[in-house]
Design a protein around this motif. Sequence first.
Motif, PDB file in Angstrom:
ATOM      1  N   UNK A   5     -60.361   6.898   7.509  1.00 39.57           N
ATOM      2  CA  UNK A   5     -61.343   7.066   6.432  1.00 39.57           C
ATOM      3  C   UNK A   5     -60.802   8.006   5.353  1.00 39.57           C
ATOM      4  N   UNK A   6     -60.152   9.078   5.769  1.00 37.90           N
ATOM      5  CA  UNK A   6     -59.643  10.057   4.805  1.00 37.90           C
ATOM      6  C   UNK A   6     -58.339   9.609   4.146  1.00 37.90           C
ATOM      7  N   UNK A   7     -57.537   8.818   4.828  1.00 40.28           N
ATOM      8  CA  UNK A   7     -56.343   8.272   4.180  1.00 40.28           C
ATOM      9  C   UNK A   7     -56.767   7.317   3.059  1.00 40.28           C
ATOM     10  N   UNK A   8     -57.884   6.669   3.258  1.00 35.99           N
ATOM     11  CA  UNK A   8     -58.408   5.762   2.228  1.00 35.99           C
ATOM     12  C   UNK A   8     -58.976   6.561   1.052  1.00 35.99           C
ATOM     13  N   UNK A   9     -59.717   7.625   1.351  1.00 36.09           N
ATOM     14  CA  UNK A   9     -60.281   8.492   0.310  1.00 36.09           C
ATOM     15  C   UNK A   9     -60.393   9.900   0.872  1.00 36.09           C
ATOM     16  N   UNK A  10     -59.550  10.785   0.371  1.00 36.10           N
ATOM     17  CA  UNK A  10     -59.521  12.163   0.845  1.00 36.10           C
ATOM     18  C   UNK A  10     -60.678  12.953   0.222  1.00 36.10           C
ATOM     19  N   UNK A  11     -60.964  14.110   0.790  1.00 35.52           N
ATOM     20  CA  UNK A  11     -61.974  15.048   0.283  1.00 35.52           C
ATOM     21  C   UNK A  11     -63.381  14.436   0.332  1.00 35.52           C
ATOM     22  N   UNK A  12     -63.837  14.136   1.520  1.00 35.83           N
ATOM     23  CA  UNK A  12     -65.173  13.557   1.708  1.00 35.83           C
ATOM     24  C   UNK A  12     -66.079  14.543   2.422  1.00 35.83           C
ATOM     25  N   UNK A  13     -67.385  14.423   2.161  1.00 34.56           N
ATOM     26  CA  UNK A  13     -68.355  15.189   2.928  1.00 34.56           C
ATOM     27  C   UNK A  13     -68.436  14.594   4.330  1.00 34.56           C
ATOM     28  N   UNK A  14     -68.777  15.433   5.290  1.00 32.84           N
ATOM     29  CA  UNK A  14     -68.918  14.970   6.679  1.00 32.84           C
ATOM     30  C   UNK A  14     -69.863  13.778   6.764  1.00 32.84           C
ATOM     31  N   UNK A  15     -70.986  13.843   6.042  1.00 33.95           N
ATOM     32  CA  UNK A  15     -71.965  12.755   6.105  1.00 33.95           C
ATOM     33  C   UNK A  15     -71.378  11.441   5.592  1.00 33.95           C
ATOM     34  N   UNK A  16     -70.474  11.508   4.603  1.00 31.08           N
ATOM     35  CA  UNK A  16     -69.845  10.288   4.087  1.00 31.08           C
ATOM     36  C   UNK A  16     -68.878   9.692   5.108  1.00 31.08           C
ATOM     37  N   UNK A  17     -68.147  10.555   5.805  1.00 29.54           N
ATOM     38  CA  UNK A  17     -67.265  10.084   6.877  1.00 29.54           C
ATOM     39  C   UNK A  17     -68.117   9.440   7.965  1.00 29.54           C
ATOM     40  N   UNK A  18     -69.194  10.114   8.336  1.00 25.64           N
ATOM     41  CA  UNK A  18     -70.104   9.588   9.352  1.00 25.64           C
ATOM     42  C   UNK A  18     -70.668   8.233   8.969  1.00 25.64           C
ATOM     43  N   UNK A  19     -71.063   8.075   7.718  1.00 20.98           N
ATOM     44  CA  UNK A  19     -71.592   6.785   7.243  1.00 20.98           C
ATOM     45  C   UNK A  19     -70.535   5.692   7.335  1.00 20.98           C
ATOM     46  N   UNK A  20     -69.319   5.996   6.934  1.00 15.94           N
ATOM     47  CA  UNK A  20     -68.243   4.998   6.969  1.00 15.94           C
ATOM     48  C   UNK A  20     -67.910   4.572   8.392  1.00 15.94           C
ATOM     49  N   UNK A  21     -67.963   5.528   9.319  1.00 19.47           N
ATOM     50  CA  UNK A  21     -67.605   5.238  10.709  1.00 19.47           C
ATOM     51  C   UNK A  21     -68.814   4.897  11.571  1.00 19.47           C
ATOM     52  N   UNK A  22     -69.994   4.976  10.972  1.00 17.47           N
ATOM     53  CA  UNK A  22     -71.246   4.743  11.685  1.00 17.47           C
ATOM     54  C   UNK A  22     -71.374   5.684  12.884  1.00 17.47           C
ATOM     55  N   UNK A  23     -71.076   6.961  12.611  1.00 18.20           N
ATOM     56  CA  UNK A  23     -71.188   8.017  13.615  1.00 18.20           C
ATOM     57  C   UNK A  23     -72.169   9.062  13.113  1.00 18.20           C
ATOM     58  N   UNK A  24     -73.012   9.559  14.006  1.00 15.28           N
ATOM     59  CA  UNK A  24     -73.914  10.641  13.659  1.00 15.28           C
ATOM     60  C   UNK A  24     -73.166  11.947  13.531  1.00 15.28           C
TER      61      UNK A  24
END
Length: 147
Positions: free
Chosen positions: A47-66
């Motif tokens: 997720x971060x290699x695709x777009x660095x500097x993300x909020x935790x919630x954005x990473x969670x949304x992309x990975x469908x993880x709470x």
Amino acid sequence: MGKEKPSKLEQQLCFEVYKASSNFAKLYAKTLEPYQLTFPQYLVLLALWEEDHLQSKDIGNRLELGIGTLNPIINRMMERGWLEKKQSMEDKRASIISLTEKAKNAEKEIELSIIKKITSCNILDVNAITLMSQLKELNAFLSKMEE
């Protein structure tokens, strides 16, 4: 002798999807072991290699993880030097997760290790594009059913 009838369990699509998911996780875990990464940690890196500097919630949304599942993963990755966390300038309550130089420099090597492993297992003999498309359709359908 005739072929035995498959059990009720073996006839379930959900069971085959579950087994495939489990087997992929094991395959990736072996490949990622030299980097001291788990499969979920690798997904965070993707997720971060695709777009660095993300909020935790954005990473969670992309990975469908709470967040409750994601935060321990991020913390372990920070301890091992893969990620950095800084307070967001826009929202003081949010944290921005970023790749370290170690993570940026390891992207190609990890990617090549995974491609090598998948190729050596002849997974590519399966029509991966068709399978991916069908799984995306299945997941979209199942997601709508949850609503």
